[in-house]
Motif scaffolding. Structure first.
Motif, PDB file in Angstrom:
ATOM      1  N   HIS A 328       0.848  -1.197   0.000  1.00  0.00           N
ATOM      2  CA  HIS A 328       0.000   0.000   0.000  1.00  0.00           C
ATOM      3  C   HIS A 328       0.886   1.249   0.000  1.00  0.00           C
ATOM      4  O   HIS A 328       2.061   1.199   0.381  1.00  0.00           O
ATOM      5  CB  HIS A 328      -0.992   0.023   1.181  1.00  0.00           C
ATOM      6  CG  HIS A 328      -0.362  -0.178   2.534  1.00  0.00           C
ATOM      7  ND1 HIS A 328      -1.115  -0.289   3.673  1.00  0.00           N
ATOM      8  CD2 HIS A 328       0.931  -0.287   2.939  1.00  0.00           C
ATOM      9  CE1 HIS A 328      -0.298  -0.457   4.715  1.00  0.00           C
ATOM     10  NE2 HIS A 328       0.932  -0.452   4.290  1.00  0.00           N
ATOM     11  N   THR A 330       0.442   3.621   1.875  1.00  0.00           N
ATOM     12  CA  THR A 330       0.500   4.138   3.238  1.00  0.00           C
ATOM     13  C   THR A 330       1.939   4.042   3.771  1.00  0.00           C
ATOM     14  O   THR A 330       2.328   4.792   4.685  1.00  0.00           O
ATOM     15  CB  THR A 330      -0.498   3.371   4.141  1.00  0.00           C
ATOM     16  OG1 THR A 330      -1.721   3.205   3.408  1.00  0.00           O
ATOM     17  CG2 THR A 330      -0.822   4.135   5.408  1.00  0.00           C
ATOM     18  N   ARG A 358      -0.127  -6.900  -4.511  1.00  0.00           N
ATOM     19  CA  ARG A 358      -0.591  -7.876  -3.526  1.00  0.00           C
ATOM     20  C   ARG A 358      -0.674  -9.240  -4.178  1.00  0.00           C
ATOM     21  O   ARG A 358      -1.105  -9.365  -5.330  1.00  0.00           O
ATOM     22  CB  ARG A 358      -1.964  -7.483  -2.973  1.00  0.00           C
ATOM     23  CG  ARG A 358      -1.840  -6.252  -2.083  1.00  0.00           C
ATOM     24  CD  ARG A 358      -3.119  -5.838  -1.461  1.00  0.00           C
ATOM     25  NE  ARG A 358      -2.962  -4.505  -0.890  1.00  0.00           N
ATOM     26  CZ  ARG A 358      -3.935  -3.797  -0.344  1.00  0.00           C
ATOM     27  NH1 ARG A 358      -5.165  -4.300  -0.286  1.00  0.00           N
ATOM     28  NH2 ARG A 358      -3.703  -2.595   0.140  1.00  0.00           N
ATOM     29  N   GLN A 372      -3.237   2.840  -5.949  1.00  0.00           N
ATOM     30  CA  GLN A 372      -3.917   3.372  -4.783  1.00  0.00           C
ATOM     31  C   GLN A 372      -3.924   4.887  -4.827  1.00  0.00           C
ATOM     32  O   GLN A 372      -2.947   5.513  -5.212  1.00  0.00           O
ATOM     33  CB  GLN A 372      -3.209   2.913  -3.507  1.00  0.00           C
ATOM     34  CG  GLN A 372      -4.089   2.023  -2.695  1.00  0.00           C
ATOM     35  CD  GLN A 372      -3.425   1.512  -1.441  1.00  0.00           C
ATOM     36  OE1 GLN A 372      -2.319   1.921  -1.091  1.00  0.00           O
ATOM     37  NE2 GLN A 372      -4.120   0.621  -0.775  1.00  0.00           N
ATOM     38  N   TYR A 412      -3.408   0.164  11.732  1.00  0.00           N
ATOM     39  CA  TYR A 412      -2.790   1.478  11.934  1.00  0.00           C
ATOM     40  C   TYR A 412      -3.776   2.610  12.135  1.00  0.00           C
ATOM     41  O   TYR A 412      -3.376   3.757  12.300  1.00  0.00           O
ATOM     42  CB  TYR A 412      -1.854   1.804  10.763  1.00  0.00           C
ATOM     43  CG  TYR A 412      -2.409   1.350   9.423  1.00  0.00           C
ATOM     44  CD1 TYR A 412      -2.136   0.060   8.947  1.00  0.00           C
ATOM     45  CD2 TYR A 412      -3.205   2.175   8.658  1.00  0.00           C
ATOM     46  CE1 TYR A 412      -2.657  -0.379   7.752  1.00  0.00           C
ATOM     47  CE2 TYR A 412      -3.730   1.747   7.458  1.00  0.00           C
ATOM     48  CZ  TYR A 412      -3.447   0.460   7.003  1.00  0.00           C
ATOM     49  OH  TYR A 412      -3.977   0.024   5.829  1.00  0.00           O
ATOM     50  N   ASN A 434     -11.451   3.218   2.068  1.00  0.00           N
ATOM     51  CA  ASN A 434     -11.160   2.831   3.442  1.00  0.00           C
ATOM     52  C   ASN A 434     -10.511   4.046   4.092  1.00  0.00           C
ATOM     53  O   ASN A 434      -9.820   4.812   3.420  1.00  0.00           O
ATOM     54  CB  ASN A 434     -10.205   1.627   3.377  1.00  0.00           C
ATOM     55  CG  ASN A 434      -9.861   1.055   4.732  1.00  0.00           C
ATOM     56  OD1 ASN A 434     -10.392   1.482   5.766  1.00  0.00           O
ATOM     57  ND2 ASN A 434      -8.974   0.073   4.726  1.00  0.00           N
ATOM     58  N   SER A 435     -10.756   4.246   5.381  1.00  0.00           N
ATOM     59  CA  SER A 435     -10.222   5.461   5.988  1.00  0.00           C
ATOM     60  C   SER A 435     -10.039   5.289   7.489  1.00  0.00           C
ATOM     61  O   SER A 435     -10.423   4.263   8.049  1.00  0.00           O
ATOM     62  CB  SER A 435     -11.189   6.622   5.744  1.00  0.00           C
ATOM     63  OG  SER A 435     -12.378   6.415   6.486  1.00  0.00           O
ATOM     64  N   ALA A 456      -6.679   9.901   7.375  1.00  0.00           N
ATOM     65  CA  ALA A 456      -6.206   9.408   6.085  1.00  0.00           C
ATOM     66  C   ALA A 456      -7.253   8.501   5.455  1.00  0.00           C
ATOM     67  O   ALA A 456      -8.109   7.953   6.144  1.00  0.00           O
ATOM     68  CB  ALA A 456      -4.893   8.651   6.250  1.00  0.00           C
TER      69      ALA A 456
HETATM   70  N1  PHE Z   1      -3.833   1.424   3.317  1.00  0.00           N
HETATM   71  C1  PHE Z   1      -5.259   1.156   3.248  1.00  0.00           C
HETATM   72  C2  PHE Z   1      -5.510   0.061   2.191  1.00  0.00           C
HETATM   73  O1  PHE Z   1      -4.572  -0.476   1.701  1.00  0.00           O
HETATM   74  C3  PHE Z   1      -6.038   2.363   2.864  1.00  0.00           C
HETATM   75  C4  PHE Z   1      -6.003   3.350   4.005  1.00  0.00           C
HETATM   76  C5  PHE Z   1      -5.214   4.426   3.897  1.00  0.00           C
HETATM   77  C6  PHE Z   1      -6.790   3.166   5.095  1.00  0.00           C
HETATM   78  C7  PHE Z   1      -5.175   5.353   4.916  1.00  0.00           C
HETATM   79  C8  PHE Z   1      -6.805   4.066   6.111  1.00  0.00           C
HETATM   80  C9  PHE Z   1      -5.989   5.150   6.025  1.00  0.00           C
HETATM   81  O2  PHE Z   1      -6.625  -0.268   1.914  1.00  0.00           O
END
Ligand code: PHE
Length: 497
Positions: A328, A330, A358, A372, A412, A434-435, A456
């Motif tokens: 990701h 992130t 993935r 993403q 996280y 997703n958040s 985020a």
């Molecule tokens: N990293 C999460 C995903 O792979 C997306 C996400 C980003 C979720 C930031 C929460 C905050 O789906």
């Protein structure tokens, strides 16, 4: 003359409406071929007129028919050649030296019962049998000569045709109609207004070619952006409009440390399994980490801290060193937040749009890699309300204003929310992202101040692209089966439309 005839024709058409070129020829007392020539020249100027080909049937006198029209039919002339008191048959040849006239005239006059031959005497005598005759054939020839053939019975005309007095001819002509660009002047319309025309005033007299807004334009001889790139450009535009800064995402290979450990994802987490993540075999490990930060991450996992009890397991650096294809973006956000904390925290709004990987089971909607879209906002005392507000603003710009949030789990973020949007076209609620709010266990070891919260969210670029472009199978969008014509033909993307 050339031009005048063209303009005369256009003015005549303007005055009388749809008109046959044959009638035009009659009107201007000109040869039909000349009219056709002028019409062709008019057509070369554009759509001033339209034409429809038509054919007319017409009767014409032959040379013999013309003689009949002037002098009478064979039978009538035979009748008149006989003296009222009768005369020897052989004298008829003398009076009618033309052999054809003699033989045709004699038999026709006999058939009509105009004459008779008296054979009672020594020599056959020819006599008029009636006192007067009416020469219909001559009358008919005159009607036909005056273009009044319709007044003559069809049977009679066919009979005259057999007698070679008339010919049936087919005339081709055109019905002339006003076209889309009709005008009565044939000077070429101007395509450009020049400064000269304005300064000398000549523009007032000129006619100008109208714009064709339906023209498609020349196809561009260049590359074409893939739909994913078009949608990416739209996302980027929206983020930039909202004051976000783009993060540098130019590393597909990441260490487990930044991809998982920095994000407080425990080392036993199933996502860190080779079934879910592609690990890199060469180079297999990253050794270079900020030492004290690494210590704090180790500590928060194993023992807790900053008010958290941690996971209470034996955190191993060997696990954190493993290289992988980032799962990701992130991971990039984590690097950026760490950097921000080192430089001295200030509120920021970051975004990124890039590729992640993935180890998934491939199907119609999943590949082992996708893009993403991620947004990150760090500021003092942010709340879940701020997250919902920003998401509402962001998704509204994507054309999605009906949103619902569902509690979710990420290692996280706490709280975490899945984002659903009602898709009017498909008539159902769809998961669009997703958040969450990054956990203190992630932020405090980095050195982000305590009153600071970071919200985020993330979503895939592929899902909105497939919906937007009506693509049902991911393999039609990404990979070796992509139809390049689809890339060529795909329109520009306006997400809010
Ligand atoms: N990293 C999460 C995903 O792979 C997306 C996400 C980003 C979720 C930031 C929460 C905050 O789906």
């Amino acid at each position: 003359m050339g031009f005048n005839l063209q303009e005369d024709i256009l003015k005549y058409l303007n005055a009388v409406g749809d008109v046959d070129t044959l009638d035009i020829a009659v009107h201007f007392k000109t040869d039909h071929q000349k009219i056709i020539g002028a019409v062709n020249s008019i057509q070369a100027l554009g759509e001033l007129v339209s034409t429809e080909a038509v054919s007319h049937q017409k009767w014409e006198l032959t040379e013999e028919g013309t003689v009949v029209a002037d002098k009478g039919s064979h039978e009538a002339r035979t009748f008149y050649a006989i003296s009222p008191e009768g005369m020897p048959l052989k004298d008829l040849k003398v009076n009618l030296p033309d052999k054809n006239l003699h033989s045709v005239g004699f038999s026709k006059a006999m058939a009509r019962g105009w004459i008779c031959v008296d054979k009672s005497g020594e020599v056959p005598v020819i006599r008029q049998k009636v006192s007067s005759i009416q020469d219909i054939v001559k009358d008919h020839m005159n009607l036909i000569r005056q273009q009044r053939a319709s007044e003559v019975e069809e049977n009679a005309k066919q009979d005259y045709k057999k007698r070679k007095l008339v010919n049936e001819v087919i005339l081709k002509s055109y019905i002339l109609r006003k076209g889309n660009e009709f005008r009565t002047s044939v000077s070429k319309p101007e395509t450009d207004l020049t400064s000269e025309m304005i300064s000398n005033g000549s523009w007032k007299e000129k006619s100008f070619k109208s714009y064709n807004f339906d023209a498609l334009g020349t196809p561009l001889d260049c590359g074409h952006l893939h739909p994913l790139l078009k949608v990416r450009a739209e996302f980027r535009r929206i983020f930039l409009e909202m004051g976000f800064t783009e993060m540098p995402t130019n590393n597909y290979i990441e260490s487990s440390f930044w991809n998982f450990d920095a994000l407080f994802q425990p080392q036993q987490h199933p996502a860190r399994d080779a079934h879910d993540t592609f690990f890199v075999s060469d180079p297999q490990y990253t050794k270079n980490f900020p030492t004290d930060y690494l210590e704090r991450v180790k500590c928060i996992h194993s023992n807790g801290g900053f008010g958290s009890q941690g996971y209470g397991y034996n955190w191993k650096i060997a696990e954190a060193q493993k290289n992988l294809l980032r799962t990701h973006t992130t991971a990039v956000s984590a690097r950026m937040l760490y950097k921000l904390a080192q430089e001295g925290f200030k509120p920021v709004k970051y975004f990124s749009i890039d590729r992640v990987f993935r180890n998934e089971t491939l199907d119609a909607t999943h590949l082992a890699e996708f893009h993403q879209v991620e947004g990150v906002v760090a500021d003092y005392r942010l709340t879940l309300g701020d997250l919902i507000g920003i998401l509402a603003e962001f998704f509204k710009k994507l054309g999605m204003s009906k949103l619902q949030f569902k509690p979710a789990y990420n290692p996280y973020t706490e709280p975490s929310m899945e984002i659903f949007s009602f898709h009017d076209g498909l008539g159902k609620w769809m998961e669009v992202g997703n958040s969450g709010m990054f956990r203190p266990e992630m932020l405090r070891p980095m050195g982000i101040p305590e009153e600071v919260n970071v919200i985020a969210w993330g979503l895939s670029l592929e899902r909105p692209t497939m919906i937007k472009y009506g693509i049902n199978n991911i393999r039609d969008l990404v990979g070796p089966k992509v139809d390049l014509q689809m890339v060529h033909d795909s329109p520009i993307c306006r997400l809010e439309k």
